[in-house]
Design a protein around this motif. Sequence first.
Motif, short mmCIF file in Angstrom:
data_model
loop_
_atom_site.label_atom_id
_atom_site.label_comp_id
_atom_site.label_asym_id
_atom_site.label_seq_id
_atom_site.Cartn_x
_atom_site.Cartn_y
_atom_site.Cartn_z
N PHE A 282 -9.31 1.34 1.44
CA PHE A 282 -9.50 -0.10 1.64
C PHE A 282 -10.84 -0.36 2.31
N GLY A 283 -11.23 -1.64 2.26
CA GLY A 283 -12.39 -2.03 3.04
C GLY A 283 -12.06 -1.83 4.51
N GLY A 284 -10.94 -2.39 4.90
CA GLY A 284 -10.51 -2.24 6.27
C GLY A 284 -9.00 -2.33 6.38
N GLU A 311 -10.44 -8.10 9.75
CA GLU A 311 -9.46 -7.21 10.40
C GLU A 311 -9.16 -7.69 11.82
N HIS A 314 -6.60 -10.39 11.85
CA HIS A 314 -5.22 -9.87 11.73
C HIS A 314 -4.59 -9.59 13.10
N PHE A 329 3.82 -11.84 2.11
CA PHE A 329 2.52 -11.22 2.40
C PHE A 329 1.38 -12.24 2.54
N1 BES Z 1 -4.22 -5.32 5.32
C1 BES Z 1 -5.24 -5.31 4.33
C2 BES Z 1 -5.23 -4.06 3.50
C3 BES Z 1 -3.93 -3.77 2.78
C4 BES Z 1 -3.18 -4.77 2.20
C5 BES Z 1 -3.51 -2.47 2.67
C6 BES Z 1 -1.99 -4.45 1.54
C7 BES Z 1 -2.33 -2.16 2.02
C8 BES Z 1 -1.56 -3.15 1.45
C9 BES Z 1 -6.63 -5.52 4.94
O1 BES Z 1 -6.63 -6.40 6.00
C10 BES Z 1 -7.51 -6.13 3.90
O2 BES Z 1 -7.19 -7.21 3.46
N2 BES Z 1 -8.58 -5.47 3.54
C11 BES Z 1 -9.56 -6.00 2.62
C12 BES Z 1 -10.68 -6.59 3.43
C13 BES Z 1 -11.35 -7.78 2.87
C14 BES Z 1 -10.44 -8.88 2.44
C15 BES Z 1 -12.38 -8.30 3.87
C16 BES Z 1 -10.07 -4.84 1.77
O3 BES Z 1 -9.67 -3.71 2.02
O4 BES Z 1 -10.82 -5.07 0.86
#
Ligand code: BES
Length: 615
Positions: A282-284, A311, A314, A329
């Motif tokens: 993931f990005g984060g 992040e 969150h 979600f």
């Molecule tokens: N919580 C999510 C990543 C996630 C979601 C992992 C569902 C597993 C299942 C995280 O906060 C997220 O949204 N990451 C994005 C960042 C972006 C929107 C700035 C990503 O990874 O791209």
Amino acid sequence: MKKVFILAVCCIFAFTNCKQPKENTITNTYAEEPHSFAQPNQAVITHLDLDIAVDFDTQIISGTATYNIKNNNAKEIILDAKYLNIIDVKADGEQTAFTLGDSDEKLGQPLAISIQETTKKIAITYQTTDKTEALQWLNAQQTADKTNPFLFTQGQAILTRTWIPIQDSPQIRITYNATVKVPSELMAVMSAENPKEKTADGVYTFKMTQPIPAYLIALAIGDIEYKAISNRTGVYAEKSMIEKAHAEFSDMEKMVATAENLYGAYDWEQFDVIVLPPSFPFGGMENPRLTFATPTVIAGDKSLTTLVAHELAHSWSGNLVTNATWNDFWLNEGFTVYFEIRIMEALYGKERADMLALIGRQDLDDELESLKDSPNDTKLKLDLKGRDPGDGMNSIAYDKGYLFLRTLEEKVGRENMDAFLKSYFKTHAFSTTNTEDFITYLNINLLNKNNITFNTEEWIYEAGIPDNAAVIKSDAFTTVKNVLTTFIETDAIDTAKTSEWPPQEWVYFIRNFPEDITTSQMQHLDDTFNFSESTNSYITMVWFEQSILNNYHGNDVDARISKFLNTVGRRWYVTTLFKAFKKADRIDEALAIYKTARPNYHTVTANTIDALLNE
Ligand code: BES
Ligand code: ZN
């Protein structure tokens, strides 16, 4: 006298804190939820003591998970387990019977443990296996420094059960302590109070005193260092990355202060980021106290740090107030995108915020197009029973969720909106909410209170985008579009106009190429702006996408795409590029790259690409 006083204080405490449970009884009511076998209304975990050893040679984590439990006269407590070896189970120190039920491909197995009415603790001795989905074991070559191995976990949505037997439902919160034994040249960090230096013996102890859901338990182990930004923010990274990470994220304290200013105190004390190796899917990931991040956000100019704002947001939406089920979600992600864009606006101005909102709107339109045959998936509230909760991780939850809140803000006014959100976070802190409770709360505390009508139900329960959606505009992007149009029509580009463009404008420029852009136009742009060699991963990604779609092969771009896909495992980037290969009918090239790239991917990325290329 003293005793009476203490008694009185205790009574007041018990009275005002009506959630204060009687010891060992369950006071919450948990909803039925489709992605966990746990029956928390019968017996529920409240605290975890994790004691594990991490063996990089065998790639196995082994140890004991001991839980404090509350029991409503149940004869058994049910946990989730997937691809684990359960070795032994005790109830209050005595061996007890357990069964592992039938295995479901997505959910794993129910682990039913015999207990008695009086049982206070259960202890499960177990090992992970090579089928684990949460863990990614990396060899030295797959890290930045290339000298030591690395391990990280990814829990969301339902993967924690593949490294810890647990009640893996977002509505069940626990506190935890952990003791983790690792090779002494490595450091371990978790979503908890963390060490800042290595220990001599490789034994690390952790404490997370605020209750969190299982998906937020996280562990990373590597040859990493810590560098503080302020007394409550800082970065962890490998040696060769630490200075770059520190410089890139140097606004982090300002971000936390800005977020607090918007929606109330940061409740988790510390906010650190760990920069992981490039395979991080993931990005984060918003692991409490320690966000996990991809190294692809390190662009050298802070241009991609909106990810940190996301992040961080969150820490309120998601971690403090958690979606009750994965069908809700959008409550986690939609609120977070809204909050993220508000942080960016407060810190860097409206222009930057407008750009982010408009990029999101474009992503949303693309998503609506790709989901045109499954309109139910374009609703905010989903029904993911029988499906992988990851199916809900798309632009609908994020960008339709954002658009709903943005439209609501424009209707009620920013002041009302902010007062509402602040109270929403405060009232629901360290608990869970679902879509229906949110609607009730919204009606009482924002709409009815201010005599406002709003089509909330249509936004949440119906497909597509309602007519009253806020119109998102960005003046900066309008200029970009004009420059692009002129280029396409005349083959000439006025570089005086583009010299000050930040990466977001370049991304917008590239993403909006017309379908009939010619390869010589692509070549012309690449020669002028060096897109193929860009060090900004977002620009590279969209440029590679266009190169694939438009059969552009100049400036060694094919080799660069292959190298990118063989190192970066960020699912969004990887999926975008493999989708482009598919759309351009270049599947053989995609398969050839995937053959060598797949072993570098975390399971969540590999699973997505397996499905995409097998369709
Ligand atoms: N919580 C999510 C990543 C996630 C979601 C992992 C569902 C597993 C299942 C995280 O906060 C997220 O949204 N990451 C994005 C960042 C972006 C929107 C700035 C990503 O990874 O791209
Ligand atoms: Zn998120």
